[in-house]
Write an enzyme that holds these catalytic residues in place. Sequence first.
Site, PDB file in Angstrom:
ATOM      1  N   CYS A   6      19.277  38.052 -19.079  1.00 36.63           N
ATOM      2  CA  CYS A   6      18.753  37.525 -20.344  1.00 36.63           C
ATOM      3  C   CYS A   6      17.304  37.952 -20.529  1.00 36.63           C
ATOM      4  CB  CYS A   6      18.859  36.002 -20.324  1.00 36.63           C
ATOM      5  SG  CYS A   6      18.021  35.178 -21.692  1.00 36.63           S
ATOM      6  N   GLY A   7      17.006  38.635 -21.631  1.00 33.17           N
ATOM      7  CA  GLY A   7      15.653  39.093 -21.916  1.00 33.17           C
ATOM      8  C   GLY A   7      14.657  37.948 -22.038  1.00 33.17           C
TER       9      GLY A   7
END
Length: 142
Positions: free
Chosen positions: A12-13
């Site tokens: 997840c960024g």
Amino acid sequence: MSKITIYHNPRCGTSRNTLALIRNTGIEPEVIEYLKNTPSKQALADIVAKSTHTVRDIIRAKEAIYQELDLANPKWTDDELLDFMVKHPILINRPIVVVDNETARLCRPCEEVLDILPLPQLKAFNKENGEAVIDENGKRIV
């Protein structure tokens, strides 16, 4: 020195950017990859109690299993929702940061972490997409 824990998903960024912002203070947090090491139901309840969030705030509604289980239905109690998150950890929204085992925050967007970090930012910081968050003097860009 403060103890910081991040419930992290490396895919997840937002979670990666939050982790980088924590490290930009010089603190190395405890990183819990919750998909591999799922927190207990009690740990999740404690996180909610230490935050301004509800159980529904920390459940990830974008996951297919959320729709499959009809978790938007108000019939589900907080206790039942916590059970679902333990059984299906992909339902845990991320990243969640806990500071000194006292304050917890869902850090979406990643800048939310700046409000609970005990130390200032040490240097400039840009998100993975290039958006500037912290200037060269360690100050938040608004």
